[in-house]
Design a protein around this motif. Structure first.
Motif, mmCIF file in Angstrom:
data_model
loop_
_atom_site.group_PDB
_atom_site.id
_atom_site.type_symbol
_atom_site.label_atom_id
_atom_site.label_comp_id
_atom_site.label_asym_id
_atom_site.label_seq_id
_atom_site.Cartn_x
_atom_site.Cartn_y
_atom_site.Cartn_z
ATOM 1 N N VAL A 304 27.461 50.141 22.431
ATOM 2 C CA VAL A 304 26.953 50.526 23.750
ATOM 3 C C VAL A 304 27.825 50.173 24.845
ATOM 4 O O VAL A 304 28.411 50.696 25.993
ATOM 5 N N ILE A 305 28.108 48.885 24.969
ATOM 6 C CA ILE A 305 28.989 48.238 25.667
ATOM 7 C C ILE A 305 30.279 48.651 25.789
ATOM 8 O O ILE A 305 30.798 48.821 26.952
ATOM 9 N N LYS A 306 30.968 48.822 24.758
ATOM 10 C CA LYS A 306 32.201 49.210 24.638
ATOM 11 C C LYS A 306 32.395 50.672 25.008
ATOM 12 O O LYS A 306 33.513 50.973 25.948
ATOM 13 N N ILE A 307 31.472 51.441 24.832
ATOM 14 C CA ILE A 307 31.819 52.745 25.080
ATOM 15 C C ILE A 307 31.598 52.940 26.554
ATOM 16 O O ILE A 307 32.157 53.810 27.319
ATOM 17 N N PHE A 308 30.471 52.501 26.970
ATOM 18 C CA PHE A 308 30.227 52.424 28.606
ATOM 19 C C PHE A 308 31.350 51.858 29.301
ATOM 20 O O PHE A 308 31.699 52.464 30.426
ATOM 21 N N GLY A 309 31.772 50.907 28.704
ATOM 22 C CA GLY A 309 33.051 50.202 29.652
ATOM 23 C C GLY A 309 32.642 49.200 30.501
ATOM 24 O O GLY A 309 33.315 49.344 31.668
ATOM 25 N N SER A 310 31.574 48.335 30.109
ATOM 26 C CA SER A 310 31.280 47.342 30.940
ATOM 27 C C SER A 310 32.604 46.604 31.421
ATOM 28 O O SER A 310 33.264 46.101 30.566
ATOM 29 N N GLU A 311 32.363 45.727 32.738
ATOM 30 C CA GLU A 311 33.366 44.953 33.230
ATOM 31 C C GLU A 311 33.376 43.660 32.546
ATOM 32 O O GLU A 311 32.134 43.402 31.860
ATOM 33 N N LYS A 312 34.353 42.960 32.283
ATOM 34 C CA LYS A 312 34.560 41.589 31.601
ATOM 35 C C LYS A 312 33.614 40.572 32.170
ATOM 36 O O LYS A 312 32.882 39.964 31.238
#
Length: 537
Positions: A304-312
């Protein structure tokens, strides 16, 4: 036209020049972080009264509301309510642990009093229901003072695709307090800002998909999104009968738990509440234990975090939070993915389900109004009013969502709706949060709050968000129209997600995490009120 806030300040923010002798052992709390227990302690000892609290909160609203626009109006009856509750206290009658505390509710929740209930639209200005919303009845019975109404995204963010979070025709643009012109998230925008700034003891928000969790995160507070059906939606302006829910927004987990304890329960006017599986509502306040994380299996849906693209920076702080949970005795289970998340992320089905529910649910709600000044009876008439009233700022704020709903013409009673809804359920159930919990034998799953809200919305499962940190100095500033969406100092939250009806466990875990981290007091605002109880009494 609505009564200006300044005129309503005549309600009673009166500064006394008479010296006040504090009873011994009085500790007057700062309202930016005052808890229910601290406020009740002061009321019990006679350090101040509920009238003093109303006066102080009104004065605080006057200090900052021209900037943050979080409060749309103050209840003209708030002072009378406070006096009555003070008299009851003197006679030894307490209605509950929140007796005499002022709170503010979102303006899509109808009240049978002198205030407006508009969902931010002049289409509903002057509209009346035959009674209070059920949750308002419960709050009043528990001794809460309904101090006013909170600004919110118009129609709970379900009108435009070119508007901004927190904007409404009736109320203007709500902004949050950590950076100038900060996006407050939507749609319980004002409710988040009010709780954060101590403009009331706490607030009530509503959520269809993120409207408690998002504003709570961006205002650095606690938000509880209950299971759909745990709290009644009777006389609350709807979007979706399958996804709408009502929950508390407060500065601490325990205070939010106190409010949830009051508003949870069955209501014959909302058939979804008949699904509540408990004979007795769990004790959410007693769930607040320091060891509540110990032994809990907590999953991390990394995809979920990867696909959404959360900032570092969000991911880094989230990972540090996992370490805190491990130290508190939790068992962290990595890569407990939502297996259908990639398909969900690119699907229009969840949007189509909401359109169908809205097209069906709005006429039902409007049909229950006892006063309907603009004769809005369905979505077509609401759109017609909106497009022809200069107050509604059309087309600068369009009606694209309504155009889509009316254009598709699909209601939730149509046989074509059912397969769409079943797809939605699969995204949230087997392919989402419930499947993850079952496959990995988890007590809960955790995600950064910004990505936690979408999948649980589909099947009405609960979430609790807790402050985690903030974007650091040097963060790139991004905008949505005039609002700052990311930038230095803007809060970041973490969410605990669970199975249906597991609020008791989620509250416990959130409380233990909150007490371990104490993240909320560490953040700095660019604006906050200075008036305190000691200045008023």
């Amino acid at each position: 036209m609505k009564t200006p806030i300044i005129a309503l300040l005549q309600l009673g923010a009166i500064y006394s020049s008479v010296a006040f002798a504090y009873p011994s052992a009085c500790e007057i709390p700062r309202l930016i972080d005052a808890s229910a227990e601290q406020l009740q302690d002061g009321l019990t000892k006679g350090c101040f009264t509920s009238v003093d609290l109303v006066n102080t909160y009104v004065a605080r609203i006057a200090e900052v509301n021209s900037t943050v626009r979080a409060v749309t109006e103050i209840n003209p009856d708030a002072m009378a309510m406070a006096k009555q509750l003070d008299e009851e206290r003197k006679k030894g009658k307490l209605r509950g642990p929140l007796h005499g505390l002022p709170m503010i509710i979102k303006n899509n929740i109808f009240t049978d009093d002198k205030m407006s209930s508009t969902a931010g639209s002049y289409a509903l200005f002057g509209a009346r229901t035959p009674s209070d919303a059920t949750i308002v009845t419960k709050l009043r019975a528990a001794g809460l003072i309904i101090l006013g109404k909170a600004g919110a995204s118009q129609w709970a963010n379900f009108r435009s695709n070119n508007s901004t979070n927190g904007w409404s025709a009736y109320g203007g643009q709500v902004t949050a307090a950590y950076i100038k012109n900060q996006d407050p998230s939507g749609s319980s925008s004002g409710s988040g800002v009010i709780s954060d700034l101590g403009l009331a003891f706490a607030t009530i928000g509503t959520e269809t998909s993120g409207s408690i969790i998002g504003p709570s995160e961006k205002s650095n507070i606690i938000g509880i999104k209950p299971t759909v059906g745990l709290t009644s939606r009777h006389f609350v302006v709807p979007i979706s009968e399958r996804q709408d829910t009502i929950g508390p927004m407060a500065r601490s987990v325990k205070d939010a738990a106190h409010i949830l304890q009051i508003i949870a329960g069955k209501d014959k006017n909302d058939n979804y509440t008949s699904s509540i599986p408990f004979k007795t509502i769990p004790n959410y306040v007693n769930a607040c234990k320091l060891d509540a994380l110990k032994g809990k299996r907590i999953g991390v849906p990394r995809n979920v975090i990867k696909i959404f693209g959360s900032e570092k920076t969000v991911v880094d702080q989230f990972n540090r939070a996992l370490t805190v949970m491990k130290q508190a005795g939790a068992i962290i289970v990595e890569n407990t993915d939502f297996t259908d998340y990639a398909e969900f992320f690119n699907s229009t089905v969840p949007y189509d389900v909401l359109l169908a529910d809205f097209l069906s649910n709005i006429p039902t709600f409007l049909g229950k109004l006892t006063v309907n000044p603009h004769n809005v009876t369905d979505l077509e008439s609401v759109r017609r009013f909106t497009q022809h009233s200069p107050l509604e700022q059309y087309p600068d704020r369009d009606t694209k969502i309504w155009d889509d709903a009316i254009g598709k013409g699909l209601k939730n009673t149509d046989p074509k709706f059912w397969p769409l809804y079943q797809k939605n359920v699969k995204f949230g159930n087997e392919g989402g949060i419930l499947g993850t919990l079952r496959r990995h034998k988890l007590d809960a799953a955790v995600l950064p709050s910004e990505v936690s809200l979408y999948v649980p919305a589909l099947i009405g499962s609960p979430i609790v968000t807790v402050p985690l940190g903030a974007f650091p100095n040097g963060t790139k500033v991004n905008h949505d129209r005039e609002l700052v969406t990311t930038g230095p100092g803007i809060p970041i939250g973490i969410s605990f997600m669970g199975d249906l009806w597991t609020e008791e466990q989620l509250v416990g875990m959130a409380y233990a995490f909150e007490q371990k981290t104490q993240a909320r007091p560490k953040l700095k605002r660019f604006i906050q009120p200075k008036k305190e109880i000691k200045h008023i009494i």
